[in-house]
Scaffold this motif. Structure first.
Motif, mmCIF file in Angstrom:
data_model
loop_
_atom_site.group_PDB
_atom_site.id
_atom_site.type_symbol
_atom_site.label_atom_id
_atom_site.label_comp_id
_atom_site.label_asym_id
_atom_site.label_seq_id
_atom_site.Cartn_x
_atom_site.Cartn_y
_atom_site.Cartn_z
ATOM 1 N N CYS B 8 39.220 30.793 39.279
ATOM 2 C CA CYS B 8 40.003 29.933 40.169
ATOM 3 C C CYS B 8 39.628 28.479 39.923
ATOM 4 C CB CYS B 8 39.754 30.297 41.636
ATOM 5 S SG CYS B 8 38.038 30.111 42.142
ATOM 6 N N ASP B 12 40.186 25.558 45.092
ATOM 7 C CA ASP B 12 40.884 26.701 45.708
ATOM 8 C C ASP B 12 40.077 27.276 46.878
ATOM 9 O OD1 ASP B 12 43.002 26.606 43.997
ATOM 10 O OD2 ASP B 12 42.279 28.175 42.648
ATOM 11 N N PHE B 21 39.021 37.713 44.247
ATOM 12 C CA PHE B 21 39.505 37.600 42.864
ATOM 13 C C PHE B 21 39.497 38.997 42.256
ATOM 14 C CE2 PHE B 21 38.224 37.087 38.303
ATOM 15 C CZ PHE B 21 39.457 36.643 37.849
ATOM 16 N N ARG B 98 37.171 24.287 36.901
ATOM 17 C CA ARG B 98 37.481 25.713 37.009
ATOM 18 C C ARG B 98 36.202 26.501 37.266
ATOM 19 N NH1 ARG B 98 42.570 26.586 37.934
ATOM 20 N NH2 ARG B 98 42.197 28.754 37.330
#
Lengths: 362, 104
Positions: B8, B12, B21, B98
């Protein structure tokens, strides 16, 4: 469905596992994550305030009861003390077992141990039985906390307003745990690592009760037992009254708390004693929301729930005839209508699971 | 063979929160600590099959939404009954905004 076997070791429990009713994924109303996080937030202050009031009143009422003993003028104070000991402690036991009453863990644990003792519950065993109650709420043969079994035993239900059968069973189990260890049924839901604690807690309780009885014999008076032990009987009526409403007359063997739990609006005194557990559908759907946030949770999700009963009396008026009907038809249960704003019940799944007789609540 | 997977973006997940996830049939929980660090654990409670993503993060603890068992998500250590078995943890790194986790 045939005759129900409520034993944790019986065929109904095995059947529930086999058909996927045990440890299933339950329905819950959608609540935005941000809102749910706010509702789940912990705080010490509401429970500290309530505990100061509760324990302060208990000391006051017991003190006045002792002071006026053996006059009948002491009776009102014992009745008030009894309800706080034999009923309010039930909700404290419950909320602290979830760890949601206080933000500070040791405060939860302290009140949990005191409340467990007052309610004659082994604090180690009952923590696990209640976890199972939330996993498999009213799944026959899986839930060890089913208060109203089918067919209902009315004599037992009424006697338990005075704690009779519950106390006898609790004392028998305490003696068993003290001298023989963990009971085979308890072994089905208490992990082995906790078994020594079960025995230790039982032995501590045994010693306290033995000392109280010895003091009563020495004083040649039941006064010590009026303070410790007997309030679990003469003050039990309120927690039994509210407890029966939680699931009584509703469905079993379903995986939607809207079908097997009941929310009832109550007066402020009962809500203090019961610590807002009258919002019972909400509590089961979201057990991590603290008691003090349940009214807000109710407002957030009531569009998806059956209409609450508007009073304790209305709840009993709905439940009692259903229980009486279950004497003849064990499969009978009340199916409460949902508002038009709610997501419907999963009729297909529940019909297959139950094969039972449902009647819409009036 | 372990591999790093893009899970993600860093923004987020709110601080002191988590998200779910899913990857290759497994479910994970990715955490954003109050200090701004990221962590990953298996996504299901070790007590019963409940997704931790609906639970509450309090400091470095994740509380299961069903039975209120708690884990330290940095180490996976079980901290409060009814959980007794530790949670599996996974290495995490942040690259170019990320969050990546190393999965088996």
């Amino acid at each position: 469905m045939g005759k129900r076997d409520y034993s944790m070791l019986g065929p109904d429990g095995a059947r529930a596992v086999e058909i996927g009713l045990a440890a299933a994924e339950w329905y819950h109303t959608e609540v935005p994550r941000k809102q749910m996080k706010e509702l789940m937030q912990r705080s010490d202050s509401p429970a500290i305030r309530d505990s100061v009031i509760l324990f302060g009143c208990m000391i006051l009422f017991a003190g006045l009861g002792i002071y006026l003993w053996p006059s009948w003028w002491s009776a009102p104070f014992w009745l008030a003390y009894g309800v706080l000991y034999g009923s309010a402690m039930d909700s404290r036991w419950h909320e602290c077992s979830h760890g949601t009453a206080f933000k500070t863990p040791w405060m939860n644990n302290l009140v949990y141990e005191i409340a467990s003792f007052c309610m004659m519950r082994n604090s180690a065993t009952w923590r696990w039985s209640h976890a199972r109650h939330h996993t498999d709420t009213y799944i026959v043969g899986r839930d060890p906390e089913i208060a109203v079994m089918r067919p209902p035993e009315f004599f037992r239900l009424i006697a338990n307003f005075f704690g009779v059968f519950d106390s006898i069973a609790a004392m028998q189990r305490m003696v068993y745990n003290t001298f023989l260890g963990v009971h085979p049924e308890e072994k089905t839901f208490v992990p082995q690592s906790e078994w020594p604690k079960v025995v230790r807690v039982a032995r501590i309780s045994f010693v306290i009760y033995a000392a109280t009885i010895a003091l009563a014999v020495w004083m040649q008076s039941i006064l010590p037992l009026m303070v410790i032990g007997l309030p679990r009987l003469y003050g039990a009526w309120h927690h039994v009254m509210t407890g029966l409403l939680q699931h009584g007359g509703l469905a079993d063997n379903v995986i939607d708390h809207r079908l097997n739990s009941r929310t009832v609006y109550m007066n402020p005194i009962s809500r203090f004693i019961y610590w807002n557990m009258n919002y019972h559908v909400e509590h089961h759907m979201f057990p991590m929301v603290p008691y003090h946030a349940l009214p807000k949770l109710h407002e957030a999700i009531k569009h998806d729930l059956p209409a609450p009963n508007r009073s304790i009396a209305e709840g009993f008026a709905e439940m009692w005839p259903a229980l009486k009907r279950q004497l003849k038809y064990e499969d009978y249960f009340l199916k409460r209508d949902l508002p038009t704003t709610a997501k419907p019940y999963r009729e297909d799944f529940h019909a297959a699971a139950l094969g039972a007789v449902a009647t819409p609540a009036e | 063979m372990p591999q790093w997977i893009d899970a993600c973006a860093t923004d987020d997940i709110d601080e002191e929160d988590l998200i779910r996830f899913d990857h290759a049939g497994a479910t994970y929980a990715i955490y954003h600590s109050p200090e701004g660090d990221f962590f990953a654990t298996s996504g299901m409670c070790t007590h019963e099959a409940v997704h931790l993503c609906d639970g509450l993060v309090m400091g470095h603890l994740i509380e299961c939404p069903k039975h209120n068992g708690q884990f330290d998500y940095r180490t996976g250590e079980a901290k409060r009954a009814p959980v007794c078995v530790n949670l599996k943890t996974f290495p995490v790194k942040v690259e170019a905004g990320r969050v990546l986790i190393e999965v088996p």
